[in-house]
Design an enzyme around this catalytic site. Structure first.
Site, mmCIF file in Angstrom:
data_model
loop_
_atom_site.group_PDB
_atom_site.id
_atom_site.type_symbol
_atom_site.label_atom_id
_atom_site.label_comp_id
_atom_site.label_asym_id
_atom_site.label_seq_id
_atom_site.Cartn_x
_atom_site.Cartn_y
_atom_site.Cartn_z
ATOM 1 N N ASN A 1 -6.007 2.282 -12.058
ATOM 2 C CA ASN A 1 -4.964 2.911 -11.242
ATOM 3 C C ASN A 1 -4.950 4.402 -11.547
ATOM 4 O OD1 ASN A 1 -2.624 3.751 -9.993
ATOM 5 N ND2 ASN A 1 -1.237 2.663 -11.387
ATOM 6 N N TRP A 2 -5.422 5.186 -10.572
ATOM 7 C CA TRP A 2 -5.539 6.638 -10.804
ATOM 8 C C TRP A 2 -4.200 7.357 -10.632
ATOM 9 C CZ3 TRP A 2 -10.601 7.955 -7.565
ATOM 10 C CH2 TRP A 2 -11.666 7.211 -8.100
ATOM 11 N N LYS A 3 -3.185 6.634 -10.203
ATOM 12 C CA LYS A 3 -1.849 7.215 -9.976
ATOM 13 C C LYS A 3 -1.968 8.504 -9.145
ATOM 14 C CE LYS A 3 -0.274 5.085 -14.206
ATOM 15 N NZ LYS A 3 0.794 4.926 -15.152
ATOM 16 N N HIS B 1 4.513 -1.919 -8.849
ATOM 17 C CA HIS B 1 4.172 -1.243 -10.101
ATOM 18 C C HIS B 1 5.466 -0.738 -10.736
ATOM 19 C CE1 HIS B 1 2.743 1.836 -12.878
ATOM 20 N NE2 HIS B 1 1.596 1.173 -12.898
ATOM 21 N N GLU C 1 6.360 1.920 -11.967
ATOM 22 C CA GLU C 1 6.827 3.244 -11.530
ATOM 23 C C GLU C 1 7.506 3.144 -10.163
ATOM 24 O OE1 GLU C 1 3.077 5.191 -12.256
ATOM 25 O OE2 GLU C 1 3.411 4.792 -14.386
ATOM 26 N N GLU D 1 2.744 -5.988 -17.132
ATOM 27 C CA GLU D 1 2.729 -4.641 -17.701
ATOM 28 C C GLU D 1 4.084 -4.344 -18.343
ATOM 29 O OE1 GLU D 1 -0.350 -1.975 -15.722
ATOM 30 O OE2 GLU D 1 1.387 -1.957 -14.387
ATOM 31 N N GLY E 1 1.502 4.120 -20.254
ATOM 32 C CA GLY E 1 1.376 5.565 -20.426
ATOM 33 C C GLY E 1 1.975 6.074 -21.727
ATOM 34 N N SER F 1 -1.522 0.893 -21.641
ATOM 35 C CA SER F 1 -2.321 1.597 -22.645
ATOM 36 C C SER F 1 -3.561 0.815 -23.073
ATOM 37 C CB SER F 1 -1.458 1.978 -23.847
ATOM 38 O OG SER F 1 -0.401 2.850 -23.443
HETATM 39 C C1 PEP Z 1 -0.644 1.515 -15.292
HETATM 40 O O1 PEP Z 1 -0.581 2.542 -14.657
HETATM 41 O O2 PEP Z 1 -0.459 0.446 -14.701
HETATM 42 C C2 PEP Z 1 -0.929 1.582 -16.728
HETATM 43 C C3 PEP Z 1 -1.013 0.458 -17.387
HETATM 44 O O3 PEP Z 1 -1.105 2.826 -17.291
HETATM 45 P P1 PEP Z 1 -1.681 3.150 -18.777
HETATM 46 O O4 PEP Z 1 -2.970 2.389 -18.917
HETATM 47 O O5 PEP Z 1 -1.890 4.644 -18.780
HETATM 48 O O6 PEP Z 1 -0.650 2.707 -19.752
#
Ligand code: PEP
Length: 255
Positions: free
Chosen positions: A12-14, A98, A100, A170, A176, A216
């Site tokens: 996921n490049w966000k 997600h 976010e 998640e 993050g 992460s």
């Molecule tokens: C994500 O964006 O779903 C995520 C898990 O990010 P990160 O790997 O940076 O924690």
């Protein structure tokens, strides 16, 4: 990694990259993962670079995913993107709910469920993201929060649609933050999710459904996480912006 399920690694490049960077990253991921034939690899660029990234992936086995979609197929929804639009760009997977989207943009669980149903209706594979905040975990609410998100997210689906949905567990406190759930913590919630699916939709469905871990994930912790019996892949944020790191997560195998 579940023995009967193919591992799914998604990046996921966000809200990162620009057009040239997205093309270059997509190309680099395709090259770096070309030899991995036993794993499904997906890149999830910003919506405005889906077409460019898709062109860069042409001829490779890497699939294209989108970060979000609106449940309606068309209409007066300024700034939104509909499932058929994504499908017309060659998108195969779409993130729904997600953390976010839930916590920064206030998306409710029932709205996320609308997206999951719409994704199936438009031939996309939804990746339903669920997970508790640190406050929830500390208050002992991990299972109830995940159960509520799961039930609302899968509401109204047929058994075969549930089987063809990907769940991404998640924990919000691990996204993050550099703080990863331990393999045991992750496995515990993954097993809970699979048991809940089994109770609602049957053992065959629960056995086939893929549950990714996200939070992460890095090259140095991927193998241990993917070695858990109910972890069938990873949803990767930060580390997916570097093709070598992302490819090394995709190549990680339990010792
Ligand atoms: C994500 O964006 O779903 C995520 C898990 O990010 P990160 O790997 O940076 O924690």
């Amino acid at each position: 990694m579940g023995t009967q399920r193919r591992c799914l690694i998604a990046g996921n490049w966000k809200m990162h990259t620009d057009r040239q960077g997205a093309e270059a990253l997509a190309r680099a991921v395709a090259e770096a993962t070309a030899s991995l034939t036993d794993v499904d690899v997906v890149v999830i660029p910003p919506a405005c670079f889906l077409e460019a990234a898709g062109a860069a992936l042409a001829g490779s086995a890497v699939a294209l995913g989108a970060q979000n979609m609106h449940p309606e197929a068309k209409g007066a929804f300024t700034g939104e993107i509909a499932g058929p639009m994504l499908a017309s760009l060659g998108v195969r997977y779409v993130l729904c709910g997600h953390s976010e989207r839930r916590h920064v943009f206030g998306e409710r669980a029932s709205f996320v469920g609308d997206k999951v149903r719409a994704a199936h209706a438009h031939g996309l594979t939804p990746v339903l993201c669920v997970g508790e905040t640190l406050e929830d975990r500390d208050a002992g609410r991990t299972q109830s929060v995940v159960a509520e998100q799961l039930d609302a997210g899968l509401a109204g689906l047929t058994g075969s649609q549930v089987r063809d949905t990907v769940i991404a567990y998640e924990p919000v406190w691990a996204i993050g933050t550099g703080r990863t759930a331990s393999p045991e913590q992750a496995q515990e919630v993954h097993a809970f999710i699979r048991a809940r699916i089994r109770d609602a939709h049957g053992a065959d469905c629960a056995r086939a459904l893929r549950i990714q871990y996200g939070g992460s994930v890095k090259p140095d912790n991927a193998a241990e996480l993917l070695g858990q019996p109910d972890i069938d892949g990873a949803l990767v944020g930060g580390a997916s912006l570097d093709a070598a790191s992302f490819a090394s997560i995709a190549a990680a195998r339990p010792a």
